[in-house]
Structures are given as C-alpha cells and as structure tokens.
Scaffold this motif. Structure first.
Motif, PDB file in Angstrom:
ATOM      1  N   ALA A  13      36.681  71.653  96.426  1.00  0.00           N
ATOM      2  CA  ALA A  13      37.964  72.171  95.737  1.00  0.00           C
ATOM      3  C   ALA A  13      38.097  73.194  94.775  1.00  0.00           C
ATOM      4  O   ALA A  13      38.347  74.849  94.227  1.00  0.00           O
ATOM      5  CB  ALA A  13      39.009  71.556  96.293  1.00  0.00           C
ATOM      6  N   PHE A  14      37.643  72.353  93.593  1.00  0.00           N
ATOM      7  CA  PHE A  14      38.034  72.933  92.353  1.00  0.00           C
ATOM      8  C   PHE A  14      36.600  74.348  92.085  1.00  0.00           C
ATOM      9  O   PHE A  14      37.137  75.288  91.073  1.00  0.00           O
ATOM     10  CB  PHE A  14      38.019  72.194  91.387  1.00  0.00           C
ATOM     11  N   VAL A  15      35.901  73.787  91.820  1.00  0.00           N
ATOM     12  CA  VAL A  15      33.943  74.753  91.574  1.00  0.00           C
ATOM     13  C   VAL A  15      35.145  76.216  92.506  1.00  0.00           C
ATOM     14  O   VAL A  15      34.787  77.564  91.809  1.00  0.00           O
ATOM     15  CB  VAL A  15      33.256  74.122  92.242  1.00  0.00           C
ATOM     16  N   ILE A 152      46.401  72.046  96.481  1.00  0.00           N
ATOM     17  CA  ILE A 152      47.229  71.748  95.238  1.00  0.00           C
ATOM     18  C   ILE A 152      46.252  71.969  94.402  1.00  0.00           C
ATOM     19  O   ILE A 152      46.474  72.591  93.505  1.00  0.00           O
ATOM     20  CB  ILE A 152      47.478  69.950  95.499  1.00  0.00           C
ATOM     21  N   VAL A 153      44.779  72.247  94.651  1.00  0.00           N
ATOM     22  CA  VAL A 153      43.509  72.074  94.155  1.00  0.00           C
ATOM     23  C   VAL A 153      43.883  73.530  93.452  1.00  0.00           C
ATOM     24  O   VAL A 153      44.040  73.673  92.285  1.00  0.00           O
ATOM     25  CB  VAL A 153      42.523  71.280  93.883  1.00  0.00           C
ATOM     26  N   ASN A 154      43.845  74.737  93.882  1.00  0.00           N
ATOM     27  CA  ASN A 154      43.795  76.030  94.286  1.00  0.00           C
ATOM     28  C   ASN A 154      44.427  76.676  92.988  1.00  0.00           C
ATOM     29  O   ASN A 154      44.447  77.742  92.660  1.00  0.00           O
ATOM     30  CB  ASN A 154      44.526  76.118  95.654  1.00  0.00           C
ATOM     31  N   LEU A 155      46.155  76.213  92.938  1.00  0.00           N
ATOM     32  CA  LEU A 155      47.228  76.974  92.970  1.00  0.00           C
ATOM     33  C   LEU A 155      46.669  77.300  90.968  1.00  0.00           C
ATOM     34  O   LEU A 155      47.156  77.910  90.365  1.00  0.00           O
ATOM     35  CB  LEU A 155      48.291  76.202  93.575  1.00  0.00           C
ATOM     36  N   PRO A 156      47.195  75.826  90.469  1.00  0.00           N
ATOM     37  CA  PRO A 156      47.091  75.844  88.830  1.00  0.00           C
ATOM     38  C   PRO A 156      45.477  76.472  89.155  1.00  0.00           C
ATOM     39  O   PRO A 156      44.948  77.146  87.723  1.00  0.00           O
ATOM     40  CB  PRO A 156      46.733  74.536  88.924  1.00  0.00           C
ATOM     41  N   THR A 157      44.389  76.369  88.892  1.00  0.00           N
ATOM     42  CA  THR A 157      42.997  76.746  89.099  1.00  0.00           C
ATOM     43  C   THR A 157      42.941  78.276  89.178  1.00  0.00           C
ATOM     44  O   THR A 157      42.007  78.908  88.229  1.00  0.00           O
ATOM     45  CB  THR A 157      41.759  76.744  89.806  1.00  0.00           C
ATOM     46  N   ILE A 158      43.620  79.322  90.429  1.00  0.00           N
ATOM     47  CA  ILE A 158      43.559  80.746  90.246  1.00  0.00           C
ATOM     48  C   ILE A 158      45.029  81.030  89.454  1.00  0.00           C
ATOM     49  O   ILE A 158      44.683  82.330  89.045  1.00  0.00           O
ATOM     50  CB  ILE A 158      43.847  80.883  91.739  1.00  0.00           C
ATOM     51  N   SER A 159      45.712  80.689  89.418  1.00  0.00           N
ATOM     52  CA  SER A 159      46.148  80.242  88.015  1.00  0.00           C
ATOM     53  C   SER A 159      46.003  81.482  87.016  1.00  0.00           C
ATOM     54  O   SER A 159      46.074  81.912  86.475  1.00  0.00           O
ATOM     55  CB  SER A 159      47.770  79.808  88.107  1.00  0.00           C
ATOM     56  N   GLY A 160      44.456  80.306  86.302  1.00  0.00           N
ATOM     57  CA  GLY A 160      44.364  80.749  85.646  1.00  0.00           C
ATOM     58  C   GLY A 160      43.821  81.528  85.331  1.00  0.00           C
ATOM     59  O   GLY A 160      43.787  82.661  84.093  1.00  0.00           O
ATOM     60  N   TRP A 161      42.922  82.421  86.157  1.00  0.00           N
ATOM     61  CA  TRP A 161      42.906  83.579  86.160  1.00  0.00           C
ATOM     62  C   TRP A 161      43.746  84.973  85.952  1.00  0.00           C
ATOM     63  O   TRP A 161      43.574  85.919  85.476  1.00  0.00           O
ATOM     64  CB  TRP A 161      42.049  84.164  87.532  1.00  0.00           C
TER      65      TRP A 161
END
Length: 198
Positions: A13-15, A152-161
């Motif tokens: 999910a993270f990758v 849960i994993v998606n929101l913080p990772t895409i927020s970084g973009w």
C-alpha cells in the motif's frame, strides 16, 4: 491474515501510494497552484474514493469486468479521456490560484473520489491487492482489512506530494517557471496512460 501478510500489505500500500501516478502528479500540481489547505479535499477524496473502489473490486466488481470485456474497454476509454482532460487543465494553468485566475480551483472531494473509478493506476492497485491479499476463508473481513489499510496508508503518503508542491511555491512564483512546471506536470499526467495503452 497473518502478521507477515499484513506487513506485506502495508508495504505494498505504501509503495503503490507514494510512487508517481495520476493522483500524485495532480496533488503535486495542486500543492504548487493552490497550497496545502486548499488541496485537502482532493487528498481526502482520493483516499475515500480508493477505499470504495477497493471494496467494490473485492466484493466482485473486478470479476464483472473480467466477465464483460466491453465494459472494461469502455471504462479504460472514459478514464483515458478524462485523464487527458485533467492533463490539459493542469498544463494550461498559468497562476497559483490566489485570485488571478478565477476559474482555477483545486479538485473537490467528490471529484477526486469519482476520479478513482477511471484512474488506471487505482484499478491496478485494487485488483492486485485483492488478488494477492484476500483470505478465501474470511473473504469479507479480508476485503475490509485491505481497503481500510490502503485508506490509512494512502492519505499521509499522497499528502507528501501536495506538501512537496507547497515547498516549490517560492521557486515557482516566477510566472515563466510556473508555466513550464504546469506543462511538465500535464505531460507527466498524460504519460501515466502509457501502461494502459500497451
């Protein structure tokens, strides 16, 4: 689901969430053009839309698309056309959305959620996750765990973009640099169609 399988799901999910794709290129451009706060509905819409898509795929939509290839083809065409429209909108944007260009606005929560249904990368992520990580002994529970884990994993990772886009705002305050950044982002977004066309 065993702990090892769950850990593998979290890594997957993270990758898949953090690597470049239509959502992340649009969030990068949104962060530059509209700032972080105005991009939050877009980010939340991606996570909510993907959660619903993943649940639908896990509960049988993926099998329906396999059974009806014409439906799958129609979805690919609609998705590709909409993605090209979004790429054009980004490429032709010329202001940071702080008042100069009245029509320019970030994607809304509902628009971002709906986009997941025509996003080729989202479909690949959902279908692969459901094929690899569902437990046939507990299908409904495992589908729910997979979908919620992605949200849960998606929101913080895409927020970084979007955050990275905000960090570029000072550098891109020059209208010429902003113009070329938006053109490159539009082209990058259009290029994400390549895997779908092969």
């Amino acid at each position: 689901m065993s702990f090892d399988a769950f850990l593998a799901l979290v890594v997957y999910a993270f990758v898949t969430s953090v690597t470049p794709g239509p959502n992340n290129f649009m969030l990068l451009a949104s962060g530059v053009n509209f700032g972080f706060a105005r991009s939050i509905p877009h980010m939340v819409g991606i996570s909510v839309g993907f959660l619903i898509l993943a649940l639908a795929v896990g509960l049988g939509l993926g099998a329906a698309l396999t059974a009806f290839p014409a439906l799958h083809t129609a979805l690919k065409i609609a998705g590709g056309a909409y993605l090209l429209y979004l790429a054009w909108k980004i490429a032709t944007s010329r202001s940071m959305g702080s008042g100069g260009e009245q029509k320019a606005r970030p994607m809304t929560l509902l628009e971002a959620a709906a986009f997941q249904w025509v996003n080729p990368k989202a479909w690949v992520m959902a279908v692969t996750a459901m094929a690899v990580y569902t437990n046939p002994d507990r299908p409904f529970l495992s589908v729910a765990v997979i979908a919620i884990t992605f949200a849960i994993v998606n929101l913080p990772t895409i927020s970084g973009w979007a955050g990275f886009g905000v960090a570029l705002r000072g550098f891109l305050s020059d209208p010429v640099k902003l113009k070329w950044f938006n053109i490159v982002m539009g082209l990058a977004l259009a290029a994400t169609l390549w895997p779908m066309l092969r």
